[in-house]
Design an enzyme around this catalytic site. Structure first.
Site, short mmCIF file in Angstrom:
data_model
loop_
_atom_site.label_atom_id
_atom_site.label_comp_id
_atom_site.label_asym_id
_atom_site.label_seq_id
_atom_site.Cartn_x
_atom_site.Cartn_y
_atom_site.Cartn_z
N VAL A 198 -0.56 -46.44 6.95
CA VAL A 198 0.48 -46.05 6.00
C VAL A 198 1.78 -46.76 6.37
CG1 VAL A 198 1.71 -44.15 4.91
CG2 VAL A 198 -0.64 -43.83 5.71
N ASP B 44 -10.41 -32.05 5.27
CA ASP B 44 -9.75 -32.40 6.53
C ASP B 44 -8.43 -31.66 6.67
OD1 ASP B 44 -9.58 -33.63 8.97
OD2 ASP B 44 -8.77 -35.50 8.21
#
Length: 694
Positions: A27, A137
């Site tokens: 990211v 998750d």
């Protein structure tokens, strides 16, 4: 340096810096030059880009997240494939992860704060589950806490459509093992209840400061989720209300059928708990060990590993249970292991302790003497003269180690300067320390840092902040001086001034040579729209006026109500722009609308001995009282004059800033029933009756 820093994706997203690394993607903090805002760009890792399975997962994530739109979920702005890269453009969050927040606090959160966070997480999950998406998750590292205390769920890195084929999950369980659900650990089919289990673990950790299960390996932790029962939260933190503990344990029930069926159901129990923290919660209670939490990536745990470790973990769990039971036995007042060990120690003769102490003392003296002797020998080495490396190449130094002797070389910068005209490309043109200088004998660090002379300096496409918003003539001249061909495009822009650059190609970091071509997009300024001629709106109903104003391209400002005997209610009686004025698109126009005729007071004034206050009636036996006159000034702009009369008496007369005051409240004392009259800028706006002492 990261290969993507400085690149411009799709001639729009400039990569600025890396802010996170996940299981499948990296990211980056980036700038969207088209909308002039900072964004987060998630790029699939290069080593996975050629893997069809990983690319499929990344594509699934893109499609899944793009379907979601919720205040507690990180927004997705764009999904694209460009220059061989698959990436997602997302909202850039200014805040920290829930894991960082808990670590910063350093203690378990109080239950009110934990409920504040978990309810927002559950709302996000409820939205995703309603659209067939399971996160898979959920963990504190994927929960972002903003500065205002709100929460956003991020990183649907392994999210899948619940309706998609799940055959691939039979061979592996995906997730972070400390928060993984039992069915994930077993590789079974999962649904939204798996996310609720993980949310329960997050709530458990927030309230206790510990994780429910720990172990030496991720596999052992995963098996414990299947076979073990966690320590009840209240044993770790007695401040947790019993009702909240039952909610946690139900969310963490090993059997999905015993958990909450939906996020909304769990939210309902939490809502009921907040109303009555001491009450009981119906329903099954679902399902621990000491935890020092470490940031953990998303793991891939194979079923083969789980099967091989199952027996070992069962033994470990039993052992831990026995230890836990022994701890509880100690707390109940029985003899502890430490006491028993103390009794065993008391059997050692005192002379043995004396002998051990003497031996340790003598050993310490010997160690100190040896160390000091070694240091003295080391300081007796000779001083060293720095060799002259100027004019040599790195290849020469590698071929003939005798040139350096006991020194080593560290390559510093490569320079392009006429200052070193006496040297050729690739030669050492400067060194630190200087040649022939002497290093003292006690200086152990004998490193020479060298500077290499480069050839003609390479030229790369500049970064976005060196081009976007810069004057085009200067940038064109810079390229042309290097023999680079500049192609110019022009576009209208409402944010970049005329003559300045709004976009460019190729992307930042591209090597450019003489004869190469670049493109710059130059702003023509905002596109000129033909002027709008203002028409007459007086006498029209306000709803009709709104449609006409929008059609013309104007913007309605304030709509202020006034009593008016000439026009019917909701009819425009005044407009701020004159008929025939020519204005630009978006110009604001304000209106006044009629409220109809001013109402007559419900109680007529009847002055007399029994009514000494004009404008009302007074019962001599009625008790005096205090009330408040309220005036809403929100429809007005700027400074207005407000005058209030009660029973003919003026109780307020002042000029005020309507925007600052907003809602004016003026206390008044009287008896009986009085008439209230409110004037704005000299016009009567309200008239009604007010009874005191009621």
């Amino acid at each position: 340096m990261d290969q993507y820093i400085g690149k411009l994706l799709d001639h729009r997203y400039e990569i600025l810096e890396c802010i996170g690394i996940g299981g499948m993607a990296v990211v980056y903090k980036s700038r969207d030059h088209r909308l002039n805002r900072l964004v987060a760009v998630k790029i699939l890792k290069p080593e996975l880009a050629n893997d069809a399975d990983f690319r499929r997962r990344f594509h699934d994530e893109s499609q899944a997240v793009a379907m979601l739109s919720h205040i507690n979920i990180v927004s997705v702005y764009d999904v694209s494939h460009s220059d061989g890269l698959d990436y997602i453009v997302m909202e850039l969050i200014d805040g920290m992860t829930l894991k960082q927040y808990m670590q910063k606090r350093g203690t378990p959160l109080n239950w009110r704060e934990a409920i504040h966070f978990i309810t927002q997480i559950l709302r996000a999950l409820g939205h995703a589950h309603s659209r067939g998406i399971v996160h898979r998750d959920i963990k504190p590292q994927n929960i972002l806490v903003l500065r205002d205390g709100s929460v956003k769920v991020a990183d649907f890195g392994i999210a899948r459509l619940a309706s998609a084929a799940q055959a691939t999950l039979t061979q592996e369980a995906l997730g972070s093992v400390h928060y993984i659900s039992p069915e994930q650990a077993k590789g079974s089919q999962v649904d939204g209840r798996s996310d609720l289990y993980s949310a329960g673990v997050v709530l458990y950790e927030m309230l206790t400061g510990r994780l429910p299960f720990e172990g030496e390996t991720p596999v052992f932790v995963a098996i414990q989720h299947i076979n073990s029962i966690p320590i009840p939260p209240r044993e770790l933190n007695p401040d947790i209300p019993p009702k909240l503990e039952r909610i946690i344990l139900r969310a963490m029930a090993p059997d999905p059928e015993q958990r909450y069926p939906t996020a909304d159901a769990m939210l309902a129990d939490l809502k009921e708990f907040r109303k009555n923290p001491d009450g009981a919660v119906p329903g099954p209670a679902g399902p621990g060990h000491e935890s020092g939490e470490v940031e953990e990536p998303t793991m891939v745990v194979s079923l083969a590993d789980l099967s091989d470790a199952a027996q070992a973990v069962r033994g470990q769990s039993a052992s831990q249970s026995r230890r836990e039971g022994r701890r509880r036995f100690d707390r109940d007042g029985s003899r502890s292991d430490r006491e028993q060990e103390g009794e065993e120690r008391r059997g050692i003769p005192p002379i043995a302790y004396a002998v051990i102490a003497i031996l340790l003392f003598v050993g310490g003296i010997i160690f100190f003497a040896v160390t000091l002797f070694s240091q003295d020998r080391g300081t007796q080495q000779s001083s060293a003269t720095v060799p002259n490396l100027l004019g040599r190449t790195l290849e020469e130094l590698e071929a003939d180690p005798s040139i350096l002797g006991e020194f080593t070389v560290e390559v510093g910068e490569t320079v392009y300067s006429e200052e070193y005209a006496d040297y050729e490309e690739g030669q050492i043109c400067a060194q630190t320390p200087e040649a022939d200088s002497t290093l003292p004998a006690n200086q152990k660090d004998r490193v020479i840092t060298v500077t290499i002379l480069g050839g003609e300096e390479d030229f790369y496409m500049p970064a976005g902040d060196q081009l976007i918003g810069q004057e085009a003539t200067e940038i064109i001249a810079m390229f042309q001086e290097r023999g680079i061909i500049v192609r110019q495009d022009r576009e209208y822009s409402s944010t970049v001034s005329e003559g300045y650059i709004i976009d460019y190609a190729p992307m930042t970091g591209t090597l450019l040579q003489e004869g190469d071509e670049v493109t710059i997009v130059i702003s023509q300024g905002p596109k000129e729209e033909p002027p709008i001629t203002v028409t007459n709106f007086v006498g029209l109903h306000i709803d009709q006026v709104r449609d006409q104003v929008a059609g013309l391209g104007l913007t309605i400002g304030t709509v202020s109500p006034f009593y008016n005997d000439e026009y019917a209610e909701n009819v425009v009686i005044w407009q701020s722009l004159s008929v025939g004025d020519e204005v630009s698109t978006g110009t604001v126009i304000n209106f006044q609308v009629s409220m109809g005729s001013a109402p007559e007071p419900s109680v007529e004034p009847s002055p007399g001995a029994s009514d000494p206050i004009p404008g009302g009636t007074q019962d001599v036996n009625a008790p005096a009282g205090t009330s408040t006159v309220h005036v809403d000034l929100s429809p007005y702009e700027g400074t207005v004059e407000v005058r209030i009369e009660v029973g003919g008496r003026e109780i307020y007369d002042n000029r005020v800033n309507a925007a600052e005051v907003g809602f004016l409240s003026q206390p008044v004392t009287g008896t009986g029933t009085q008439t209230v009259s409110v004037y704005i800028n000299g016009q009567l706006m309200q008239r009604y009756s007010l009874t005191f002492g009621a």
